[in-house]
Design a protein around this motif. Structure first.
Motif, PDB file in Angstrom:
ATOM      1  N   MET A   1      26.425  41.714  53.941  1.00  0.00           N
ATOM      2  CA  MET A   1      27.541  40.768  53.840  1.00  0.00           C
ATOM      3  C   MET A   1      27.954  40.542  52.390  1.00  0.00           C
ATOM      4  O   MET A   1      29.146  40.427  52.088  1.00  0.00           O
ATOM      5  N   VAL A   2      26.997  40.492  51.492  1.00  0.00           N
ATOM      6  CA  VAL A   2      27.320  40.321  50.069  1.00  0.00           C
ATOM      7  C   VAL A   2      28.118  41.522  49.565  1.00  0.00           C
ATOM      8  O   VAL A   2      29.121  41.364  48.860  1.00  0.00           O
ATOM      9  N   PHE A   3      27.698  42.732  49.925  1.00  0.00           N
ATOM     10  CA  PHE A   3      28.432  43.927  49.499  1.00  0.00           C
ATOM     11  C   PHE A   3      29.840  43.951  50.092  1.00  0.00           C
ATOM     12  O   PHE A   3      30.802  44.315  49.415  1.00  0.00           O
ATOM     13  N   ILE A   4      29.985  43.564  51.352  1.00  0.00           N
ATOM     14  CA  ILE A   4      31.307  43.537  51.982  1.00  0.00           C
ATOM     15  C   ILE A   4      32.205  42.524  51.276  1.00  0.00           C
ATOM     16  O   ILE A   4      33.366  42.820  50.954  1.00  0.00           O
ATOM     17  N   MET A   5      31.700  41.327  51.036  1.00  0.00           N
ATOM     18  CA  MET A   5      32.504  40.300  50.380  1.00  0.00           C
ATOM     19  C   MET A   5      32.855  40.696  48.949  1.00  0.00           C
ATOM     20  O   MET A   5      33.971  40.432  48.485  1.00  0.00           O
ATOM     21  N   ALA A   6      31.936  41.327  48.237  1.00  0.00           N
ATOM     22  CA  ALA A   6      32.223  41.780  46.872  1.00  0.00           C
ATOM     23  C   ALA A   6      33.308  42.846  46.882  1.00  0.00           C
ATOM     24  O   ALA A   6      34.208  42.839  46.024  1.00  0.00           O
ATOM     25  N   THR A   7      33.262  43.745  47.856  1.00  0.00           N
ATOM     26  CA  THR A   7      34.281  44.788  47.965  1.00  0.00           C
ATOM     27  C   THR A   7      35.639  44.192  48.293  1.00  0.00           C
ATOM     28  O   THR A   7      36.653  44.554  47.671  1.00  0.00           O
ATOM     29  N   LEU A   8      35.679  43.274  49.255  1.00  0.00           N
ATOM     30  CA  LEU A   8      36.947  42.631  49.608  1.00  0.00           C
ATOM     31  C   LEU A   8      37.518  41.838  48.435  1.00  0.00           C
ATOM     32  O   LEU A   8      38.734  41.852  48.191  1.00  0.00           O
ATOM     33  N   THR A   9      36.666  41.165  47.697  1.00  0.00           N
ATOM     34  CA  THR A   9      37.116  40.401  46.536  1.00  0.00           C
ATOM     35  C   THR A   9      37.666  41.335  45.458  1.00  0.00           C
ATOM     36  O   THR A   9      38.705  41.048  44.854  1.00  0.00           O
ATOM     37  N   ALA A  10      36.996  42.460  45.230  1.00  0.00           N
ATOM     38  CA  ALA A  10      37.471  43.424  44.237  1.00  0.00           C
ATOM     39  C   ALA A  10      38.827  43.996  44.642  1.00  0.00           C
ATOM     40  O   ALA A  10      39.732  44.149  43.805  1.00  0.00           O
ATOM     41  N   ILE A  11      38.994  44.311  45.919  1.00  0.00           N
ATOM     42  CA  ILE A  11      40.279  44.828  46.406  1.00  0.00           C
ATOM     43  C   ILE A  11      41.370  43.775  46.226  1.00  0.00           C
ATOM     44  O   ILE A  11      42.470  44.071  45.746  1.00  0.00           O
ATOM     45  N   PHE A  12      41.083  42.535  46.597  1.00  0.00           N
ATOM     46  CA  PHE A  12      42.062  41.455  46.468  1.00  0.00           C
ATOM     47  C   PHE A  12      42.515  41.300  45.019  1.00  0.00           C
ATOM     48  O   PHE A  12      43.710  41.284  44.727  1.00  0.00           O
ATOM     49  N   PHE A  13      41.565  41.186  44.093  1.00  0.00           N
ATOM     50  CA  PHE A  13      41.936  40.982  42.699  1.00  0.00           C
ATOM     51  C   PHE A  13      42.600  42.216  42.102  1.00  0.00           C
ATOM     52  O   PHE A  13      43.443  42.099  41.209  1.00  0.00           O
ATOM     53  N   GLY A  14      42.239  43.409  42.583  1.00  0.00           N
ATOM     54  CA  GLY A  14      42.926  44.613  42.148  1.00  0.00           C
ATOM     55  C   GLY A  14      44.384  44.595  42.563  1.00  0.00           C
ATOM     56  O   GLY A  14      45.276  44.945  41.776  1.00  0.00           O
ATOM     57  N   LEU A  15      44.658  44.168  43.798  1.00  0.00           N
ATOM     58  CA  LEU A  15      46.044  44.081  44.275  1.00  0.00           C
ATOM     59  C   LEU A  15      46.821  42.992  43.529  1.00  0.00           C
ATOM     60  O   LEU A  15      47.997  43.183  43.185  1.00  0.00           O
ATOM     61  N   VAL A  16      46.181  41.868  43.271  1.00  0.00           N
ATOM     62  CA  VAL A  16      46.836  40.809  42.489  1.00  0.00           C
ATOM     63  C   VAL A  16      47.159  41.326  41.092  1.00  0.00           C
ATOM     64  O   VAL A  16      48.257  41.083  40.568  1.00  0.00           O
ATOM     65  N   ASP A  17      46.242  42.043  40.496  1.00  0.00           N
ATOM     66  CA  ASP A  17      46.462  42.606  39.158  1.00  0.00           C
ATOM     67  C   ASP A  17      47.649  43.567  39.169  1.00  0.00           C
ATOM     68  O   ASP A  17      48.498  43.521  38.270  1.00  0.00           O
ATOM     69  N   LEU A  18      47.717  44.434  40.176  1.00  0.00           N
ATOM     70  CA  LEU A  18      48.845  45.358  40.271  1.00  0.00           C
ATOM     71  C   LEU A  18      50.165  44.607  40.436  1.00  0.00           C
ATOM     72  O   LEU A  18      51.186  44.982  39.829  1.00  0.00           O
ATOM     73  N   GLY A  19      50.163  43.566  41.237  1.00  0.00           N
ATOM     74  CA  GLY A  19      51.371  42.776  41.432  1.00  0.00           C
ATOM     75  C   GLY A  19      51.832  42.100  40.156  1.00  0.00           C
ATOM     76  O   GLY A  19      53.022  42.131  39.812  1.00  0.00           O
ATOM     77  N   ILE A  20      50.900  41.475  39.447  1.00  0.00           N
ATOM     78  CA  ILE A  20      51.255  40.801  38.192  1.00  0.00           C
ATOM     79  C   ILE A  20      51.725  41.823  37.161  1.00  0.00           C
ATOM     80  O   ILE A  20      52.707  41.592  36.453  1.00  0.00           O
ATOM     81  N   ARG A  21      51.044  42.960  37.079  1.00  0.00           N
ATOM     82  CA  ARG A  21      51.442  44.001  36.130  1.00  0.00           C
ATOM     83  C   ARG A  21      52.853  44.499  36.432  1.00  0.00           C
ATOM     84  O   ARG A  21      53.676  44.665  35.528  1.00  0.00           O
ATOM     85  N   GLY A  22      53.142  44.748  37.707  1.00  0.00           N
ATOM     86  CA  GLY A  22      54.476  45.207  38.092  1.00  0.00           C
ATOM     87  C   GLY A  22      55.544  44.175  37.766  1.00  0.00           C
ATOM     88  O   GLY A  22      56.623  44.518  37.274  1.00  0.00           O
TER      89      GLY A  22
END
Length: 63
Positions: free
Chosen positions: A32-53
């Motif tokens: 569960m920790v690995f799943i949540m860490a992966t989901l959090t990384a994906i979320f912040f990666g998408l937010v970063d791409l949105g802000i950068r764009g």
């Protein structure tokens, strides 16, 4: 100040009260920790791409 022998005896008694998790509980929690860490990384990666764009669009408009 407590007697060192008494301190060790009390410490051992407290350690005996600890309820240790089973192997399955540790495995499920770890997964569960690995799943949540992966989901959090994906979320912040998408937010970063949105802000950068958005910033590139704003700077391109004014620059």
């Amino acid at each position: 100040m407590a007697n060192p022998l008494q301190f060790i005896q009390q410490t051992r008694a407290e350690i005996g009260k600890v309820v240790w998790p089973t192997r399955r509980e540790v495995f499920v929690t770890t997964v569960m920790v690995f799943i949540m860490a992966t989901l959090t990384a994906i979320f912040f990666g998408l937010v970063d791409l949105g802000i950068r764009g958005a910033l590139q669009g704003i700077l391109g408009f004014f620059g």
